[in-house]
Scaffold this motif. Structure first.
Motif, PDB file in Angstrom:
ATOM      1  N   THR A  76       0.866  -1.177   0.000  1.00  0.00           N
ATOM      2  CA  THR A  76       0.000   0.000   0.000  1.00  0.00           C
ATOM      3  C   THR A  76       0.900   1.223   0.000  1.00  0.00           C
ATOM      4  OG1 THR A  76      -0.175  -0.033   2.419  1.00  0.00           O
ATOM      5  CG2 THR A  76      -1.944  -1.092   1.174  1.00  0.00           C
ATOM      6  N   ASP A  81      -0.866   8.398  -2.571  1.00  0.00           N
ATOM      7  CA  ASP A  81      -1.043   8.841  -3.967  1.00  0.00           C
ATOM      8  C   ASP A  81       0.270   9.213  -4.645  1.00  0.00           C
ATOM      9  OD1 ASP A  81      -3.820   8.591  -3.931  1.00  0.00           O
ATOM     10  OD2 ASP A  81      -4.158  10.693  -3.428  1.00  0.00           O
ATOM     11  N   ILE A 111       2.350   6.271  -6.253  1.00  0.00           N
ATOM     12  CA  ILE A 111       1.779   5.318  -7.215  1.00  0.00           C
ATOM     13  C   ILE A 111       2.670   5.197  -8.453  1.00  0.00           C
ATOM     14  CG2 ILE A 111      -0.150   4.900  -8.802  1.00  0.00           C
ATOM     15  CD1 ILE A 111      -1.978   6.136  -6.639  1.00  0.00           C
ATOM     16  N   ASP A 123      -1.946  -0.302  -9.699  1.00  0.00           N
ATOM     17  CA  ASP A 123      -2.827   0.292  -8.686  1.00  0.00           C
ATOM     18  C   ASP A 123      -4.188  -0.384  -8.748  1.00  0.00           C
ATOM     19  OD1 ASP A 123      -4.114   1.910  -6.846  1.00  0.00           O
ATOM     20  OD2 ASP A 123      -4.119   3.688  -8.127  1.00  0.00           O
ATOM     21  N   HIS A 166      -3.394   3.452  -1.329  1.00  0.00           N
ATOM     22  CA  HIS A 166      -3.717   2.710  -2.542  1.00  0.00           C
ATOM     23  C   HIS A 166      -3.082   1.335  -2.430  1.00  0.00           C
ATOM     24  CE1 HIS A 166      -5.422   5.720  -5.372  1.00  0.00           C
ATOM     25  NE2 HIS A 166      -4.962   6.497  -4.413  1.00  0.00           N
ATOM     26  N   MET A 219      -1.443  -1.738  -4.235  1.00  0.00           N
ATOM     27  CA  MET A 219      -0.765  -2.007  -5.496  1.00  0.00           C
ATOM     28  C   MET A 219      -0.290  -3.451  -5.494  1.00  0.00           C
ATOM     29  SD  MET A 219       1.101   1.558  -6.399  1.00  0.00           S
ATOM     30  CE  MET A 219       1.117   1.136  -8.127  1.00  0.00           C
TER      31      MET A 219
END
Length: 87
Positions: free
Chosen positions: A51, A54, A57, A67, A81, A83
């Motif tokens: 994780t 932003d 990413i 993502d 996020h 991933m």
């Protein structure tokens, strides 16, 4: 949730990659990520999951992570996020 750890699990989870500010921009974090990828492959994992915020990413995408959207994690009251890098 670290209590869910399964040493023989199919997926390797990365919980954090942190670099001391004076050592940033030297590629050390990237070396660690590449090593984690090779290690997971050599142990027959399906891939890696992490994780990130932003702003990271794009960085993790450069290693092949995709993502999957907003994680259910609420650690630190931050939006994360999820991933995934699938082998």
């Amino acid at each position: 949730n670290a209590s869910m750890h399964n040493e023989k699990g199919a997926w390797q989870m990365i919980f954090g990659v942190n670099t001391i500010p004076s050592y940033r921009q030297h590629g050390y974090a990237g070396e660690l990520i590449r090593k984690a990828i090779l290690d997971a492959k050599s142990h027959g994992r399906k891939g890696l999951v992490l994780t990130c915020k932003d702003k990271l990413i794009h960085y993790y995408a450069s290693f092949g992570f995709v993502d999957e959207g907003i994680s259910e994690s609420v650690h630190g009251n931050v939006v994360w996020h999820q991933m995934r890098l699938t082998f």
